[in-house]
Design a protein around this motif. Structure first.
Motif, PDB file in Angstrom:
ATOM      1  N   LYS A  80     -28.594  32.200  26.214  1.00 23.57           N
ATOM      2  CA  LYS A  80     -27.264  32.798  26.583  1.00 23.57           C
ATOM      3  C   LYS A  80     -26.807  33.032  28.026  1.00 23.57           C
ATOM      4  O   LYS A  80     -27.594  32.821  28.914  1.00 23.57           O
ATOM      5  N   ILE A  81     -25.557  33.203  28.284  1.00 25.48           N
ATOM      6  CA  ILE A  81     -25.052  33.163  29.226  1.00 25.48           C
ATOM      7  C   ILE A  81     -25.502  34.344  30.229  1.00 25.48           C
ATOM      8  O   ILE A  81     -25.574  35.460  29.782  1.00 25.48           O
ATOM      9  N   LEU A  82     -25.683  34.065  31.657  1.00 27.44           N
ATOM     10  CA  LEU A  82     -26.113  35.056  32.380  1.00 27.44           C
ATOM     11  C   LEU A  82     -25.380  35.577  33.596  1.00 27.44           C
ATOM     12  O   LEU A  82     -25.613  36.675  34.072  1.00 27.44           O
ATOM     13  N   SER A  83     -24.296  34.741  33.549  1.00 29.77           N
ATOM     14  CA  SER A  83     -23.237  35.117  34.846  1.00 29.77           C
ATOM     15  C   SER A  83     -22.301  36.247  34.619  1.00 29.77           C
ATOM     16  O   SER A  83     -21.417  36.404  35.439  1.00 29.77           O
ATOM     17  N   GLY A  84     -22.615  36.721  33.551  1.00 32.12           N
ATOM     18  CA  GLY A  84     -21.811  37.963  33.096  1.00 32.12           C
ATOM     19  C   GLY A  84     -20.100  37.494  32.712  1.00 32.12           C
ATOM     20  O   GLY A  84     -20.221  36.877  31.417  1.00 32.12           O
ATOM     21  N   SER A  85     -18.993  37.551  33.330  1.00 33.13           N
ATOM     22  CA  SER A  85     -17.731  37.127  32.870  1.00 33.13           C
ATOM     23  C   SER A  85     -17.818  35.518  32.899  1.00 33.13           C
ATOM     24  O   SER A  85     -18.518  34.971  33.545  1.00 33.13           O
ATOM     25  N   TYR A  86     -16.765  35.067  32.219  1.00 36.78           N
ATOM     26  CA  TYR A  86     -16.730  33.603  31.848  1.00 36.78           C
ATOM     27  C   TYR A  86     -16.248  33.073  33.403  1.00 36.78           C
ATOM     28  O   TYR A  86     -15.374  33.711  34.173  1.00 36.78           O
ATOM     29  N   SER A  87     -16.798  31.882  33.821  1.00 39.64           N
ATOM     30  CA  SER A  87     -16.557  31.040  34.954  1.00 39.64           C
ATOM     31  C   SER A  87     -15.971  29.797  34.531  1.00 39.64           C
ATOM     32  O   SER A  87     -16.661  29.205  33.728  1.00 39.64           O
ATOM     33  N   GLU A  88     -14.890  29.509  35.358  1.00 37.68           N
ATOM     34  CA  GLU A  88     -14.448  28.225  34.951  1.00 37.68           C
ATOM     35  C   GLU A  88     -15.091  26.873  35.801  1.00 37.68           C
ATOM     36  O   GLU A  88     -14.927  25.637  35.579  1.00 37.68           O
ATOM     37  N   VAL A  89     -15.948  27.277  36.890  1.00 40.39           N
ATOM     38  CA  VAL A  89     -16.505  26.261  37.645  1.00 40.39           C
ATOM     39  C   VAL A  89     -18.053  26.190  37.690  1.00 40.39           C
ATOM     40  O   VAL A  89     -18.712  25.161  37.814  1.00 40.39           O
ATOM     41  N   ARG A  90     -18.551  27.389  37.168  1.00 42.95           N
ATOM     42  CA  ARG A  90     -20.134  27.511  37.332  1.00 42.95           C
ATOM     43  C   ARG A  90     -20.684  28.470  36.316  1.00 42.95           C
ATOM     44  O   ARG A  90     -20.112  29.691  36.481  1.00 42.95           O
ATOM     45  N   GLN A  91     -21.464  27.865  35.412  1.00 37.94           N
ATOM     46  CA  GLN A  91     -22.147  28.940  34.383  1.00 37.94           C
ATOM     47  C   GLN A  91     -23.790  28.837  34.769  1.00 37.94           C
ATOM     48  O   GLN A  91     -24.198  27.677  35.032  1.00 37.94           O
ATOM     49  N   VAL A  92     -24.205  30.290  34.409  1.00 35.36           N
ATOM     50  CA  VAL A  92     -25.670  30.243  34.683  1.00 35.36           C
ATOM     51  C   VAL A  92     -26.260  30.863  33.071  1.00 35.36           C
ATOM     52  O   VAL A  92     -25.677  31.864  32.588  1.00 35.36           O
ATOM     53  N   TYR A  93     -27.036  30.150  32.595  1.00 33.83           N
ATOM     54  CA  TYR A  93     -27.459  30.618  31.330  1.00 33.83           C
ATOM     55  C   TYR A  93     -29.190  30.712  31.539  1.00 33.83           C
ATOM     56  O   TYR A  93     -29.697  30.029  32.294  1.00 33.83           O
ATOM     57  N   GLY A  94     -29.540  31.533  30.676  1.00 34.72           N
ATOM     58  CA  GLY A  94     -30.929  31.959  30.450  1.00 34.72           C
ATOM     59  C   GLY A  94     -31.535  31.275  29.304  1.00 34.72           C
ATOM     60  O   GLY A  94     -31.013  31.203  28.260  1.00 34.72           O
ATOM     61  N   PHE A  95     -32.719  30.343  29.293  1.00 32.30           N
ATOM     62  CA  PHE A  95     -33.574  29.816  28.354  1.00 32.30           C
ATOM     63  C   PHE A  95     -34.594  31.055  28.068  1.00 32.30           C
ATOM     64  O   PHE A  95     -35.600  31.330  28.688  1.00 32.30           O
ATOM     65  N   TYR A  96     -34.727  31.495  26.728  1.00 30.61           N
ATOM     66  CA  TYR A  96     -35.664  32.458  26.468  1.00 30.61           C
ATOM     67  C   TYR A  96     -36.386  32.152  25.267  1.00 30.61           C
ATOM     68  O   TYR A  96     -36.193  31.487  24.436  1.00 30.61           O
TER      69      TYR A  96
END
Length: 509
Positions: A97-113
Motif C-alpha cells: 500500500k502507498i505510504l506517502s499519504g496524499s497522491y503525488s505526481e512525481v514520487r510515490q512511496v509504497y510499503g511491502f507487507y
C-alpha cells in the motif's frame, strides 16, 4: 421536384455517413486515450516490482533487489541482516500500500507487507508526464530502490577473561591486535572490546589447556566461570592441573601460585607421593612428623629411603652393663617435614610383629622392646629366674648364710664386674647389711615372671615379682612384714650357667 429530392437524399446520406464515421473515430480516439491513461497508473509497476521482490526473497536473493544501507560492521558480526532476511523468506502473504499519504505526481512511496508487517519500502519515480484529451494527466513511472524496514542497534561486546585464557566470538578467535578488537588489562585479566556489533554473538572461552569454560553474558559483557587459586606452598610441593605442572614464583622460602583453570580442582603433591585435591578457598594443612623407634625394629616407607630422614641415633645408658654380652638396641629418631598426609609407615618390632604407631600430635615414640608376655618354658627351667631373684631377695634381707653375710653364695648368681655385682659386694662389706630387722626365717608367698625379651643367645630380660613374708621381732612387738621385689632383671649366660647381670627397678609394692 424529383430531381431536388434526389439531391437531398444524396446529401443527407453523405452527411449521415460522415457523422457515423466521425462518431466511430471519436470513440476509438477516446478509448485509446483511456487505455493509455490506465496503462500509466503506478499500480502496474508496483505489482511487477513486488513479484520480482517476492521471488528474490524466497530464493535467498534478497540482496539482489534490496538496497541495504552502508554501515560499519565488526569483522566478528558475520551478517547484520541475517535475521531480517530470514523473516522476509518466511513471510507467506505479501501485500502493498502507498505510504506517502496524499497522491503525488512525481514520487510515490509504497510499503511491502509480509504477513501484515511492514518489511520494506519501495520508491516509484515519475520520469515523464503528459496531458490526455486536455483533461487527463498520464505519467511514466519507473521503479526506484527497495529499502529494508528494520531497526539496527549498535553494540560493543566485551569479553573479560584471565590473560592465559582464549576466547572465540562468532567462531572467530579474539586476541590482542586482532582486526576489530580493542584490549585493556585489569587485575590479571584481559578485557577485549569489540565495537560495531549489531547482534550479540555467542562467545566461547577456553583455559590454557583448551577446556571450555561456562560463560555468563550480561547484556554484551561476557565473563567466564572458572576456578582460581592464590596460595603459597612449600618449595618441595608441586601444583598440577590434570598432569600439567603449574609454574609459581618464589616467595618467602615457598612458591606463590596465582592460577586460573576450567578444571574443578587442582592437585597438590608434597614430594613424598601424597596428594590432595584443591579448590579455591580450601585450607591446605601441612605438618612435620617426628618419631622415634628402637634401632632393631624394622621400618619401611614404600618407595622411600627412610635413612634420609634420620636425625639422630641414641645409645641407651640403661644397657651399658650388657654390651659385653650382646649387641644392645638403641633408638633412631626420624623427622619428615612438609607432609600433606600421615605416611603409611610399615613398622615391625623386635619380634617381627606389626606395630601401629600411636600419635600424640604429629609425633610418636617407641622406646621399649616388645616382650613375650609369657616366658618360654625352657628359660624357666634352664635359667630359673624366680629362684635367682629369691636368692637376691634373701641376700638383701641378710638371710643368706656363709661368709660376708652370704655374698659367697649370691656371687654365684651374679656376673663379675657388673654394676650389680660390685654393689652387692660393697653392700656385703658395709654396716648397712647389719641393719636388717630381726626376723624369723622368711617365706615367699607370691611370685611371678613375665615380659620376656631376648637380646642374644647369651642375654635376656624378664619382669620378676616376688613377695617375701617376714615375721619381724622387736623389743616392743612382733609383726608380719611383706618385702616385695618387682623389677626387670637381665640374665646372662656366664661360665656355664644363667646369672643375674643387672636390673631395672619397676617400683616396690
Amino acid at each position: 421536384m424529383r430531381r431536388d429530392k434526389a439531391v437531398f437524399r444524396i446529401l443527407y446520406g453523405i452527411l449521415l455517413a460522415a457523422i457515423i464515421l466521425l462518431t466511430d473515430y471519436a470513440v476509438v480516439f477516446v478509448q485509446a486515450n483511456i487505455d493509455d491513461y490506465e496503462a500509466s497508473q503506478p499500480d502496474h509497476v508496483v505489482n511487477e516490482t513486488m513479484e520480482k521482490f517476492i521471488d528474490a526473497v524466497r530464493n535467498e536473493r534478497a540482496s539482489e533487489v534490496i538496497n541495504y544501507p552502508e554501515i560499519k560492521v565488526s569483522p566478528y558480526d558475520s551478517d547484520v541482516y541475517e535475521e531480517y532476511n530470514r523473516k522476509l523468506a518466511m513471510a507467506q502473504n505479501w501485500t502493498w500500500k502507498i505510504l506517502s499519504g496524499s497522491y503525488s505526481e512525481v514520487r510515490q512511496v509504497y510499503g511491502f507487507y509480509g504477513d501484515g508487517e511492514l518489511l520494506a519500502k519501495f520508491i516509484l519515480n515519475c520520469t515523464d508526464s503528459r496531458i490526455i484529451m486536455e483533461i487527463l494527466t498520464a505519467n511514466t513511472w519507473e521503479a526506484g530502490e527497495i529499502s529494508p524496514v528494520l531497526t539496527l542497534t549498535k553494540y560493543t561486546e566485551y569479553i573479560e577473561i584471565p590473560s592465559n585464557f582464549t576466547a572465540v566470538l562468532n567462531d572467530r578467535a579474539v586476541y590482542k591486535n586482532a582486526n576489530g578488537v580493542e584490549c585493556t588489562e585489569k587485575d590479571g585479566n584481559v578485557i577485549y572490546s569489540i565495537p560495531d556489533m549489531y547482534n550479540l554473538k555467542e562467545v566461547k572461552v577456553y583455559d590454557h589447556a583448551g577446556r571450555e569454560c561456562k560463560t555468563v553474558n550480561n547484556n554484551g559483557y561476557v565473563t567466564a566461570e572458572y576456578n582460581t587459586c592464590n596460595l603459597i606452598l612449600p618449595s618441595s610441593y608441586k601444583l598440577t592441573d590434570e598432569g600439567y605442572e603449574v609454574a609459581g614464583v618464589p616467595d618467602n622460602g615457598g612458591v606463590h601460585y596465582i592460577y586460573n583453570t576450567a578444571a574443578e580442582s587442582l592437585t597438590i603433591s608434597d614430594g613424598y607421593g601424597n596428594s590432595i585435591d584443591y579448590k579455591n578457598g580450601d585450607q591446605v594443612s601441612t605438618f612435620d612428623l617426628a618419631f622415634t623407634i628402637p634401632d632393631n625394629f624394622e621400618i619401611k616407607w614404600p618407595g622411600k629411603d627412610l635413612s634420609l630422614f634420620e636425625t639422630e641415633r641414641v645409645v641407651l645408658n640403661k644397657y651399658d652393663d650388657y654390651r659385653l654380652f650382646a649387641e644392645m638396641p638403641g633408638l633412631v629418631k626420624y623427622e619428615i617435614k612438609g607432609l600433606l598426609k600421615v605416611p603409611e609407615l610399615e613398622i615391625r618390632d623386635n619380634l617381627g610383629n606389626p606395630v601401629e604407631p600411636e600419635f600424640i600430635g604429629n609425633r610418636f615414640e617407641i622406646t621399649e622392646q616388645t616382650p613375650l608376655k609369657e616366658v618360654p618354658q625352657e628359660i624357666l627351667v634352664d635359667a630359673d629366674p624366680v629362684g635367682s631373684v629369691e636368692m637376691w631377695s634373701l641376700f638383701l634381707s641378710n638371710d643368706l648364710k656363709g661368709t660376708r653375710h652370704g655374698f659367697g653364695i649370691i656371687k654365684e648368681y651374679l656376673v663379675p664386674d657388673t654394676y650389680l655385682y660390685k654393689n652387692a659386694e660393697a653392700f656385703a662389706k658395709s654396716i648397712d647389711i647389719t641393719f636388717a630387722s630381726t626376723h624369723e626365717t622368711p617365706v615367699f608367698i607370691e611370685e611371678g615372671v613375665s615380659n620376656y625379651v631376648r637380646y642374644s643367645d647369651n642375654l635376656f630380660s624378664c619382669d620378676v615379682y616376688v613377695n617375701k613374708e617376714m615375721n619381724v621381732i622387736t623389743n616392743y612387738e612382733k609383726k608380719i612384714v611383706n618385702d616385695k621385689i618387682n623389677s626387670t632383671f637381665f640374665f646372662c649366660y656366664y661360665e656355664g650357667k644363667w646369672r643375674i647381670a643387672g636390673l631395672i627397678a619397676k617400683g616396690a609394692e
